[in-house]
Scaffold this active site. Structure first.
Site, PDB file in Angstrom:
ATOM      1  N   GLU A 185       0.825  -1.219   0.000  1.00 40.04           N
ATOM      2  CA  GLU A 185       0.000   0.000   0.000  1.00 40.04           C
ATOM      3  C   GLU A 185       0.857   1.267   0.000  1.00 40.04           C
ATOM      4  O   GLU A 185       2.072   1.206   0.221  1.00 40.04           O
ATOM      5  CB  GLU A 185      -0.934   0.004   1.224  1.00 40.04           C
ATOM      6  CG  GLU A 185      -0.187   0.025   2.553  1.00 40.04           C
ATOM      7  CD  GLU A 185      -0.968   0.684   3.669  1.00 40.04           C
ATOM      8  OE1 GLU A 185      -1.454   1.815   3.488  1.00 40.04           O
ATOM      9  OE2 GLU A 185      -1.078   0.072   4.753  1.00 40.04           O
ATOM     10  N   LYS A 227      -5.322  10.909   1.033  1.00 44.65           N
ATOM     11  CA  LYS A 227      -5.469   9.571   1.616  1.00 44.65           C
ATOM     12  C   LYS A 227      -6.747   8.991   1.023  1.00 44.65           C
ATOM     13  O   LYS A 227      -7.835   9.518   1.232  1.00 44.65           O
ATOM     14  CB  LYS A 227      -5.554   9.685   3.133  1.00 44.65           C
ATOM     15  CG  LYS A 227      -5.781   8.350   3.838  1.00 44.65           C
ATOM     16  CD  LYS A 227      -5.868   8.530   5.347  1.00 44.65           C
ATOM     17  CE  LYS A 227      -6.492   7.319   6.010  1.00 44.65           C
ATOM     18  NZ  LYS A 227      -6.743   7.539   7.441  1.00 44.65           N
ATOM     19  N   VAL A 260      -5.407   0.335   3.237  1.00 46.18           N
ATOM     20  CA  VAL A 260      -5.597  -1.120   3.144  1.00 46.18           C
ATOM     21  C   VAL A 260      -6.841  -1.410   2.301  1.00 46.18           C
ATOM     22  O   VAL A 260      -6.806  -2.236   1.380  1.00 46.18           O
ATOM     23  CB  VAL A 260      -5.710  -1.746   4.556  1.00 46.18           C
ATOM     24  CG1 VAL A 260      -6.193  -3.198   4.481  1.00 46.18           C
ATOM     25  CG2 VAL A 260      -4.366  -1.675   5.277  1.00 46.18           C
ATOM     26  N   ASP A 281     -16.271   5.492  14.975  1.00 46.57           N
ATOM     27  CA  ASP A 281     -15.167   5.442  14.013  1.00 46.57           C
ATOM     28  C   ASP A 281     -14.719   3.997  13.806  1.00 46.57           C
ATOM     29  O   ASP A 281     -14.058   3.402  14.647  1.00 46.57           O
ATOM     30  CB  ASP A 281     -14.010   6.307  14.530  1.00 46.57           C
ATOM     31  CG  ASP A 281     -12.890   6.464  13.517  1.00 46.57           C
ATOM     32  OD1 ASP A 281     -12.916   5.780  12.465  1.00 46.57           O
ATOM     33  OD2 ASP A 281     -11.978   7.270  13.780  1.00 46.57           O
ATOM     34  N   SER A 291     -12.855   1.724  10.764  1.00 50.93           N
ATOM     35  CA  SER A 291     -12.161   1.833   9.472  1.00 50.93           C
ATOM     36  C   SER A 291     -12.874   1.044   8.381  1.00 50.93           C
ATOM     37  O   SER A 291     -13.376  -0.070   8.619  1.00 50.93           O
ATOM     38  CB  SER A 291     -10.733   1.310   9.612  1.00 50.93           C
ATOM     39  OG  SER A 291     -10.114   1.290   8.350  1.00 50.93           O
ATOM     40  N   ALA A 292     -12.883   1.623   7.182  1.00 44.91           N
ATOM     41  CA  ALA A 292     -13.433   0.927   6.020  1.00 44.91           C
ATOM     42  C   ALA A 292     -12.618  -0.334   5.684  1.00 44.91           C
ATOM     43  O   ALA A 292     -13.085  -1.194   4.932  1.00 44.91           O
ATOM     44  CB  ALA A 292     -13.466   1.866   4.812  1.00 44.91           C
ATOM     45  N   ASP A 293     -11.425  -0.431   6.263  1.00 48.05           N
ATOM     46  CA  ASP A 293     -10.610  -1.634   6.036  1.00 48.05           C
ATOM     47  C   ASP A 293     -11.368  -2.901   6.438  1.00 48.05           C
ATOM     48  O   ASP A 293     -11.238  -3.941   5.790  1.00 48.05           O
ATOM     49  CB  ASP A 293      -9.312  -1.585   6.867  1.00 48.05           C
ATOM     50  CG  ASP A 293      -8.346  -0.503   6.402  1.00 48.05           C
ATOM     51  OD1 ASP A 293      -8.592   0.132   5.347  1.00 48.05           O
ATOM     52  OD2 ASP A 293      -7.337  -0.297   7.116  1.00 48.05           O
ATOM     53  N   LYS A 303      -2.433  -1.624  16.086  1.00 49.15           N
ATOM     54  CA  LYS A 303      -1.949  -0.805  17.199  1.00 49.15           C
ATOM     55  C   LYS A 303      -3.055  -0.638  18.221  1.00 49.15           C
ATOM     56  O   LYS A 303      -4.223  -0.648  17.870  1.00 49.15           O
ATOM     57  CB  LYS A 303      -1.615   0.596  16.692  1.00 49.15           C
ATOM     58  CG  LYS A 303      -0.413   0.700  15.825  1.00 49.15           C
ATOM     59  CD  LYS A 303      -0.085   2.195  15.648  1.00 49.15           C
ATOM     60  CE  LYS A 303       1.236   2.368  14.962  1.00 49.15           C
ATOM     61  NZ  LYS A 303       1.158   2.123  13.521  1.00 49.15           N
TER      62      LYS A 303
HETATM   63  N1  PSU Z   1      -2.213   1.616  10.834  1.00 43.73           N
HETATM   64  C1  PSU Z   1      -0.882   1.711  10.906  1.00 43.73           C
HETATM   65  N2  PSU Z   1      -0.189   2.324   9.909  1.00 43.73           N
HETATM   66  C2  PSU Z   1      -0.817   2.837   8.809  1.00 43.73           C
HETATM   67  C3  PSU Z   1      -2.245   2.707   8.731  1.00 43.73           C
HETATM   68  C4  PSU Z   1      -2.883   2.092   9.753  1.00 43.73           C
HETATM   69  O1  PSU Z   1      -0.301   1.264  11.886  1.00 43.73           O
HETATM   70  O2  PSU Z   1      -0.146   3.388   7.922  1.00 43.73           O
HETATM   71  C5  PSU Z   1      -2.953   3.239   7.513  1.00 43.73           C
HETATM   72  C6  PSU Z   1      -3.342   2.104   6.561  1.00 43.73           C
HETATM   73  O3  PSU Z   1      -3.249   2.586   5.234  1.00 43.73           O
HETATM   74  C7  PSU Z   1      -4.793   1.842   6.907  1.00 43.73           C
HETATM   75  C8  PSU Z   1      -5.264   3.232   7.231  1.00 43.73           C
HETATM   76  O4  PSU Z   1      -5.532   1.251   5.874  1.00 43.73           O
HETATM   77  O5  PSU Z   1      -4.184   3.834   7.923  1.00 43.73           O
HETATM   78  C9  PSU Z   1      -6.522   3.215   8.066  1.00 43.73           C
HETATM   79  O6  PSU Z   1      -7.029   4.502   8.150  1.00 43.73           O
HETATM   80  P1  PSU Z   1      -8.491   4.716   8.764  1.00 43.73           P
HETATM   81  O7  PSU Z   1      -8.359   4.359  10.220  1.00 43.73           O
HETATM   82  O8  PSU Z   1      -8.753   6.169   8.534  1.00 43.73           O
HETATM   83  O9  PSU Z   1      -9.415   3.821   8.006  1.00 43.73           O
HETATM   84 MN    MN Z   2     -11.897   6.277  10.640  1.00 41.90          MN
END
Ligand code: PSU
Ligand code: MN
Length: 301
Positions: free
Chosen positions: A23, A84, A104, A136, A138-140, A157
């Protein structure tokens, strides 16, 4: 139609040789320069050393690039104009011909378009702490449930609510494999207190499970969680305290939406004076190694 696949990636895919996607949000929004670009290049070298072709994914001037040049990597690592891009942002950034770093979720989408089955990253997004208020998530997580690209990470994390993240993945039917571990790896530390249901100890066993899942036509990822190497693992109390502090600051400053994760990541690097960055890089390299081994084992089935 929107896809530019680098020649070596295309040749590998056409000949059924193993390919591993990487990614770009981790480059543009997850780590500072110059460590970000060094990390990106060395990940590709590690993957190559196993005879596997790396394909780092990003949006460059509205084109989905599958496999990047050194110039692309440098641009992603240094430019301030890189959005992003998660699932919701893809169409916009492509239609306006912008630069975008894929998360992701969106890396999985683009890898799937190209026919790539394996994807290595550091950590996934998940259910954030304070979910009850901010909602909140994540869309992941939804992407893992529906897109057929298998993801190798070091767990997540503790900026996230790990038990809720696991519950969500269970609800959505995503198998979470502990690679040589019974407990969810906690990114900076080898394991958390959260027990997994599924442990596999070799790339071959994981490849076989993935193959079986495909034959059963069960959509979505297998999420492989690979603990950080022992020698790079951080002190749990030290890092957890820094993370708590970073979350408090994000709340005080009313950071929301897509800015939450990059804010927390940068804050943790700053507060640990770069120690967390070193650990982060080490765990990504270890994931590149294991991801390449799984892709290779799969190609032999
Ligand atoms: N967690 C990490 N390092 C990262 C990310 C997450 O430890 O770089 C990045 C990844 O690209 C992940 C994104 O898909 O942050 C998730 O962002 P969000 O929580 O806004 O969905
Ligand atoms: Mn989010």
């Amino acid at each position: 139609m929107y896809l530019d696949i680098k020649d070596e990636v295309k040749e590998a895919l056409d000949s059924n040789l193993p390919v591993v996607a990487l990614e770009s949000t981790i480059i543009s929004h997850g780590m500072p320069y110059p460590q970000n670009v060094e990390m990106a290049k060395h990940c590709e070298e590690i993957i190559r050393s196993y005879g596997v072709v790396p394909a780092t994914i990003a949006i460059i001037n509205g084109r989905i690039k599958i496999g990047l040049t050194d110039d692309d990597l440098y641009l992603l690592a240094t430019s301030k104009n890189v959005a992003k891009v998660s699932r919701r942002d893809l169409a916009k950034v492509i239609s306006t011909k912008e630069m975008g770093a894929t998360t992701v979720a969106s890396t999985m989408i683009c890898a799937s378009m190209a026919g790539i089955k394996f994807f290595v990253t550091g950590g996934i997004g998940g259910v954030h702490r304070g979910y009850e208020e901010a909602m909140d998530v994540s869309a992941d997580l939804d992407e893992l449930a529906k897109t057929n690209v298998n993801v190798i990470c070091a767990g997540a994390k503790s900026i996230l609510d790990l038990p809720r993240t696991l519950e969500y993945l269970e609800t959505k039917g995503v198998p979470v494999v502990g690679y040589q571990t019974d407990y969810l790896p906690q990114f900076f530390t080898r394991e958390s207190e959260y027990k997994l249901n599924l442990r596999l100890d070799s790339p071959e066993e994981i490849a076989k499970m993935i193959k079986t899942k495909e034959e059963l036509k069960l959509d979505g990822a297998v999420l492989i969680t690979n603990p950080i190497p022992e020698e790079s693992s951080m002190d749990k109390k030290y890092i957890d305290d820094l993370i708590d502090k970073a979350i408090n600051e994000a709340n005080e400053r009313h950071i929301t939406g897509k800015d939450v994760t990059p804010f927390l990541l940068a804050k943790i690097v700053e507060e640990s004076e770069g120690k967390s960055l070193k650990a982060n890089i080490a765990l990504v390299y270890n994931n590149a190694k294991v991801g390449a081994q799984i892709a290779k084992a799969y190609s032999k089935l």
